[in-house]
Motif scaffolding. Structure first.
Motif, PDB file in Angstrom:
ATOM      1  N   GLY A  67      41.844  32.844  33.501  1.00  0.00           N
ATOM      2  CA  GLY A  67      42.418  33.891  34.343  1.00  0.00           C
ATOM      3  C   GLY A  67      43.732  34.378  33.778  1.00  0.00           C
ATOM      4  N   GLU A  68      44.223  35.493  34.362  1.00  0.00           N
ATOM      5  CA  GLU A  68      45.455  36.078  33.858  1.00  0.00           C
ATOM      6  C   GLU A  68      46.644  35.133  34.070  1.00  0.00           C
ATOM      7  OE1 GLU A  68      46.612  39.816  35.599  1.00  0.00           O
ATOM      8  OE2 GLU A  68      47.334  40.490  33.652  1.00  0.00           O
ATOM      9  N   ASP A  69      46.656  34.402  35.198  1.00  0.00           N
ATOM     10  CA  ASP A  69      47.785  33.504  35.470  1.00  0.00           C
ATOM     11  C   ASP A  69      47.905  32.442  34.389  1.00  0.00           C
ATOM     12  OD1 ASP A  69      45.358  32.508  36.293  1.00  0.00           O
ATOM     13  OD2 ASP A  69      46.178  31.395  37.992  1.00  0.00           O
ATOM     14  N   ALA A  70      46.756  31.862  34.008  1.00  0.00           N
ATOM     15  CA  ALA A  70      46.771  30.825  32.979  1.00  0.00           C
ATOM     16  C   ALA A  70      47.220  31.421  31.645  1.00  0.00           C
ATOM     17  CB  ALA A  70      45.384  30.203  32.853  1.00  0.00           C
ATOM     18  N   ALA A  71      46.686  32.580  31.307  1.00  0.00           N
ATOM     19  CA  ALA A  71      47.029  33.216  30.032  1.00  0.00           C
ATOM     20  C   ALA A  71      48.531  33.490  29.960  1.00  0.00           C
ATOM     21  CB  ALA A  71      46.236  34.508  29.869  1.00  0.00           C
TER      22      ALA A  71
END
Lengths: 471, 278
Positions: free
Chosen positions: A135-139
């Motif tokens: 997901g974007e948060d992890a990236a």
């Protein structure tokens, strides 16, 4: 904060010892006089201070404008990763420039390096999103921490190995507003002008892409290009803000003013204007305060100022603020409770033709059924009397003419909704919209006629047919 | 259009139109289209020619690739293989004649714009780069809001509209595009009865004015009443054609497998439709 500093200064006055060792708890600020405050705020406190104040004001303005689109495009956190990813670029640019025999501390060289790794960080996020299922948060989390870590390692390597000339690099982390030169201030002005110009030209295109990029793409707009322009403006503001407020806090200048402005308006162009004003005001007040209190770093004071604006917006903004929201919720609760009370009295009228009266005992039973507390009951009665729906008749409550009309309306709505649920039980749940108070707004005319027929067949007399309750 | 691009357009037009199964008059020709997400195919070898001036429903179970079919036609998701043409032209060439209603949930409705602002977005490509929305386009957008019964709500902020009203705003925006072929992704999902009626009225209106509409639809019961043509989809096209010929128990069984409750509903709908015709 100022108040606290002043209190400390006063508290320590009597026992003040010039020879006391300076410790963290012992540091006091000189409280500036009113004349000094006035001079600073009116930009007459010397050339350097004025330059800094003008520069940060313009930076705040630019960040406010551009931040609106980062917020609406849901890229606020990505700008955080971007600013952290500039750090290794600063270190590497210094090393490269020194190796090539150029002055490693020249600002354009360092900012170029910052831009390169900052953009690289954003590209890495996009690549992770495209190539993996993360997901974007992890990236964002990965890129932000890895790049920042790399930056710290580079800076400590420089500090350990390079000449003393490298000392200034740390300032990019927390910012060093006082070092702002006239050229820097002019740069901020240029960036602010670019941000305003781009917004004036592309407000339509930016808003389309921010609101609904899939539609924009089908409609033939080059969404990637428009995104690139928005991102480039964010990079510009971030890099320009590095020196002034530091990479840890520059993102706050992009996020906080637009978020605060969102509380005050529902129109896009006004949002841009208000965010620009809040950003500029934070930059202006923050740098002025930090100029008056020498040990307060401007970056954090600027961010704290916008933080105060945010809290004020959050609490007091009309319609979207917490106070307004709670007030609306309370009024809604009273309206629904009023509907219930009036309907109950109206049913009494239907049964006994007494004009709709409720005795204390009946009212107490109703309150228990609906879960109304004692104070709520008092307030509700007071409000219904003020609205002219009920009046006191001896020890009982009686509906007025106005109240009977309201009761008829409520009873009819409820009966129709109920009939609708009975008739269309299979499809109704997705079609019923309880938020509207008039059935007519949601159900079509023929459908209402059909429901009314069904109600009559069931023997339910529709309240509207009774009119004001004179039947 | 330069000579070179005209040449290009005629050559691309020739590619599908030359095949006997595709015609250049069709507003939408899909040839051997396969779409995959993360290497897992969601649509397999889709072949379809849309008839002109019809209301076309795409029907199938959850995960059948209904929305994906639309998005792949419009280039919103990449095609693993296959071709799509509109009136024998590529998407790029035909774009100005295509309108789109995305799924309502695909956007954040707490966006600081009014209903009218959203409908004006449908005029942006006519307005062009960097120019503000003129009074003429604003009037056109208002007229579109009027067609879906939302003129009174023109200046409401969009988050203050109910779900059905938001759906109607999206429909009005597509009308503002003044297209000849419309793609609508689940316009009937979770809307109130008044909105459902408004959408059906607009659809019939569009058909009367010679437009073609492709609608992703989830409610089997209303298919015979609302639509002329139907595509039964479950990763591949199970059947496609006029509703009375294709929307049969047998085909639905093939599309939905053993989901009996749905099928009995559909059977009722078919029976009702047959009675209506008789």
């Amino acid at each position: 904060m100022l108040f606290f500093a002043m209190a400390m200064a006063i508290a320590q006055q009597p026992g003040r010892d010039v020879h006391a060792p300076i410790s963290i708890t012992n540091v006091t600020d000189e409280w500036p006089g009113w004349a000094q405050v006035f001079e600073t705020l009116t930009l007459r406190a010397g050339f350097n201070t004025t330059t800094v104040i003008v520069g940060t004001t313009l930076l705040g303005l630019a960040a406010g404008v551009i931040g609106v689109f980062a917020l609406l495009r849901k890229r606020s956190l990505m700008t955080d990763a971007l600013s952290h990813a500039t750090l290794p670029g600063i270190g590497l640019a210094f090393l490269a420039a020194t190796a090539l025999g150029v002055d490693g501390r020249s600002l354009p060289v360092l900012l170029l390096g910052a831009t390169v790794t900052g953009v690289l960080g954003v590209v890495c996020i996009q690549a992770i999103l495209r190539l993996t299922r993360l997901g974007e948060d992890a990236a964002i989390g990965i890129v932000l921490s890895v790049f920042f870590g790399a930056g710290i390692v580079t800076l400590s390597y420089i500090q350990a190995n390079a000449a003393a000339g490298a000392a200034g690099l740390n300032h990019f982390i927390y910012g060093q507003t006082a070092a702002m030169s006239v050229r820097d201030a002019a740069l901020m002005g240029g960036i602010a002008a670019a941000a305003i110009l781009a917004t004036l030209l592309f407000l339509k295109e930016f808003s389309l892409v921010c609101f609904n990029d899939a539609f924009a793409r089908v409609d033939g707009w080059p969404v990637s290009l428009i995104d690139l322009v928005m991102m480039a403006l964010v990079v510009l503001v971030t890099v320009a803000g590095l020196q002034a407020v530091g990479l840890l806090l520059v993102v706050a200048m992009l996020i906080v003013p637009p978020v605060s402005a969102r509380f005050w308006t529902e129109r896009l162009w006004l949002l841009v204007v208000v965010a620009a004003l809040i950003g500029a005001l934070s930059g202006y007040l923050g740098s002025a305060v930090s100029a008056l209190l020498p040990r307060k770093p401007a970056g954090s004071v600027i961010v704290l100022t916008s933080g105060v604006v945010f809290v004020i917006s959050l609490v007091f903004a009309p319609t979207r603020g917490v106070v307004a929201l709670s007030w609306r919720r309370l009024r809604m609760r009273f309206r629904i409770a009023g509907d219930h009370l009036v309907e109950a009295a109206f049913e009494q009228h239907g049964r006994e033709g007494n004009g709709g009266t409720l005795t204390e005992a009946q009212l107490a039973r109703l309150a228990k059924l609906r879960g109304w507390s004692a104070w709520f009951r008092v307030a509700l009665r007071w409000m219904l009397r003020r609205q002219g729906d009920i009046e006191r008749a001896g020890t009982t409550l009686r509906l007025t003419e106005h109240g009977r009309a309201r009761g008829a309306r409520v009873a009819r709505n409820h009966a129709l909704w109920e009939q609708y649920l009975v008739t269309y039980a299979d499809i109704a749940p997705s079609h019923v919209d309880w938020s509207v108070d008039q059935v007519e707004h949601v159900l079509s005319e023929p459908l209402i006629a059909e429901l009314e027929r069904a109600l009559r067949r069931r023997g339910v007399v529709i309240a509207a047919a009774i009119g004001g309750g004179n039947a | 259009m330069t000579a070179a691009t005209r040449q290009a357009s005629t050559t691309t037009a020739a590619t599908l139109a030359a095949r006997p199964e595709h015609s250049p008059e069709s507003p939408l020709s899909i040839h051997a289209m396969t779409v995959a997400y993360h290497r897992k195919p969601v649509l397999w070898d889709v072949d379809y020619d849309a008839p002109s001036n019809q209301l076309i429903a795409i029907v199938g179970p959850n995960g059948a690739g209904k929305s994906t079919l639309i998005k792949a036609c419009l280039g919103l998701v990449p095609r693993a293989s296959g071709q799509v043409e509109f009136w024998g032209l590529s998407y790029r060439q035909a774009r100005s004649r295509i309108g789109y209603v995305p799924q309502r949930e695909s956007v954040d409705w707490d966006f600081p714009v009014s209903a009218l602002d959203v409908v004006c977005m449908g005029r942006y490509r006519m307005i062009g780069w960097c120019r503000p929305v003129s009074r003429r386009h604003r009037q056109a957008a208002l007229a579109c809001l009027d067609r879906v019964g939302m003129r009174d709500y023109a200046h409401r902020q969009i988050s203050q509209l109910s779900g059905g009203q938001q759906q109607r705003v999206f429909l009005a925006r597509a009308l503002a595009q003044e297209a000849d072929l419309y793609f609508m992704d689940e316009p009937f999902a979770g809307v109130d009865a008044a909105t459902e009626r408004a959408i059906v009225d607009v659809l019939r209106d569009l058909r009367e004015t010679g437009k073609t509409v492709v609608v992703v639809h989830h409610d089997l019961q209303t298919v015979p009443e609302y639509f002329d043509h139907v595509i039964l989809l479950n990763m591949r096209v199970v059947a496609a054609g006029p509703v009375e010929a294709v929307f049969t128990n047998d085909n639905l069984h093939k599309t939905y497998g053993g989901r009996l409750t749905l099928l009995s509903e559909a059977a009722e709908a078919i029976a009702r439709a047959a009675k209506g015709e008789g």
